[in-house]
Enzyme design. Structure first.
Site, PDB file in Angstrom:
ATOM      1  N   GLY A  25       7.992 -41.331  -1.462  1.00 54.56           N
ATOM      2  CA  GLY A  25       8.858 -40.680  -0.496  1.00 54.56           C
ATOM      3  C   GLY A  25       8.074 -40.247   0.721  1.00 54.56           C
ATOM      4  N   GLY A  26       8.686 -39.420   1.533  1.00 53.16           N
ATOM      5  CA  GLY A  26       8.036 -38.994   2.762  1.00 53.16           C
ATOM      6  C   GLY A  26       6.843 -38.095   2.527  1.00 53.16           C
ATOM      7  N   MET A  27       6.835 -37.380   1.398  1.00 52.04           N
ATOM      8  CA  MET A  27       5.801 -36.384   1.164  1.00 52.04           C
ATOM      9  C   MET A  27       4.828 -36.768   0.061  1.00 52.04           C
ATOM     10  SD  MET A  27       6.446 -32.334   0.546  1.00 52.04           S
ATOM     11  CE  MET A  27       5.131 -31.136   0.807  1.00 52.04           C
ATOM     12  N   VAL A  30       4.784 -41.103  -6.511  1.00 52.48           N
ATOM     13  CA  VAL A  30       4.998 -40.764  -7.912  1.00 52.48           C
ATOM     14  C   VAL A  30       4.512 -41.919  -8.778  1.00 52.48           C
ATOM     15  CG1 VAL A  30       6.672 -40.097  -9.668  1.00 52.48           C
ATOM     16  CG2 VAL A  30       6.991 -39.339  -7.307  1.00 52.48           C
ATOM     17  N   LYS A  45       3.313 -36.576  -9.594  1.00 52.44           N
ATOM     18  CA  LYS A  45       3.694 -36.562  -8.180  1.00 52.44           C
ATOM     19  C   LYS A  45       2.474 -36.116  -7.378  1.00 52.44           C
ATOM     20  CE  LYS A  45       7.407 -34.697  -5.230  1.00 52.44           C
ATOM     21  NZ  LYS A  45       8.634 -33.862  -5.247  1.00 52.44           N
ATOM     22  N   ASP A 140      18.288 -27.132  -0.228  1.00 55.33           N
ATOM     23  CA  ASP A 140      18.479 -28.578  -0.067  1.00 55.33           C
ATOM     24  C   ASP A 140      19.242 -29.170  -1.261  1.00 55.33           C
ATOM     25  OD1 ASP A 140      18.324 -30.923   1.390  1.00 55.33           O
ATOM     26  OD2 ASP A 140      16.358 -31.492   0.599  1.00 55.33           O
TER      27      ASP A 140
END
Length: 340
Positions: A25-27, A30, A45, A140
């Site tokens: 993902g963006g951050m 995994v 992660k 979120d």
């Protein structure tokens, strides 16, 4: 600082060995890994190299790990270890999950009946209320962050899986002034003037329930600015006007309150809202005409809101495997990599 490239077979602190990537993902990335002492499959992660150079992002990542490690609830994903790679990047260790996100569910079936909405969300409501009672807000809540995990015995439980934007009430904020934090379709109208409150989470939770039942979001606009302006200045459409099923008038009122522009008018808790929906769901619908919904074909997909707007979704991949429920029930083949 020299950053190491992750690779299958790589050992982490002599406790885990990486097997294969599950998602990115963006951050964070995994990885499927194995606990060396227990022989147990886990998901790790690991924050991305470029993200590790941003102190606020690192603090968010560690805050998420500590929240999930310290708050025990059946509907929160578990974090049972955190650590640091040799190059200084932090990581967190979670169970390997099988199932699908509620976003995947919506993409596959479009909408679900009210009893199923209640079944899917009642545990999530309880988990959110527990967090609020302990001084935390999520900020979120959205279908992508709610994962219907299927156990080996076939039991399904919806977990809240991403806490990258969560914060402690009255605590420090790791966001930049003027930046929209969250996912625009699910943000409350007060997004611009609030750092996050339980009432904001209740609004987002209401949007998820609205979308699950009707198959539509309350607001569709062609751009981020138009979407946010509508949230601030317009009431959400009554769910009976966008849903092809007959809707009890009380259901309209419950969603009207949950999606109210006034935080004070919203239900006192997520449990209050979902229990009220459950009660109405057992009431026969009489004297209500099934609406005729016309599809103009002009409703944009979620991902069509203009890109490049200054907002932060932190829409990370999570340590799970995505697929239909049938693909992960006992006696069937589990997929080898994340597809979501």
């Amino acid at each position: 600082r020299r950053v190491s490239n992750l690779r299958p077979g790589q050992r982490i602190n002599d406790r885990y060995v990486l097997r294969s990537p599950l998602g990115s993902g963006g951050m964070a990335d995994v990885w499927l890994a194995e606990h060396l002492d227990l022989g147990r499959e886990v998901a790790i992660k690991i924050i991305k190299p470029e993200v590790s150079l941003k102190p606020n992002s690192v603090r968010r990542f560690l805050s998420e790990a500590r929240i999930l490690a310290s708050k025990s609830h059946p509907n929160l994903v578990e974090v049972f270890d955190i650590g640091t790679l040799g190059d200084g990047r932090p990581y967190m260790v979670m169970p390997r999950l099988f199932g699908r996100t509620l976003e995947d569910l919506l993409q596959q079936v479009g909408s679900v009946p009210m009893p199923e909405v209640v079944r899917l969300l009642e545990g999530v409501a309880d988990a959110l209320d527990m967090l609020h009672g302990r001084g935390l807000v999520h900020r979120d809540i959205k279908p992508d962050n709610l994962f219907a995990s299927v156990a080996d015995d076939g039991d399904e439980r919806v977990l809240i899986i991403d806490f990258g934007l969560a914060r402690v009430l009255q605590g420090a904020s790791y966001t930049t002034a003027g930046v929209i934090v969250g996912t625009p379709y699910y943000l409350p109208p007060e997004f611009a003037s609030s750092k996050g409150t339980p009432a904001g989470d209740i609004y987002s939770f209401g949007v998820v329930a609205y979308e699950l039942f009707s198959g539509r979001l309350p607001f569709h606009r062609a751009s981020l600015m138009e979407l946010m302006r509508a949230k601030v200045h317009e009431d959400a459409p009554l769910i009976s006007t966008v849903c092809s099923e007959r809707v009890h008038p009380i259901v309209d009122e419950l969603f009207r309150r949950a999606l109210s522009r006034d935080p004070e008018e919203r239900p006192g808790s997520c449990n209050d809202f979902i229990r009220a929906l459950a009660t109405v769901g057992m009431t026969p619908v009489t004297g209500v005409t099934r609406p005729v919904i016309e599809d103009s074909g002009e409703v944009p997909l979620k991902r069509e809101v203009e890109e490049g707007s200054r907002h932060d979704t932190l829409d990370d991949q999570v340590p799970l495997e995505s697929g239909t429920r049938a693909s992960v029930l006992p006696g069937t083949t589990k997929p080898d990599s994340a597809t979501g």
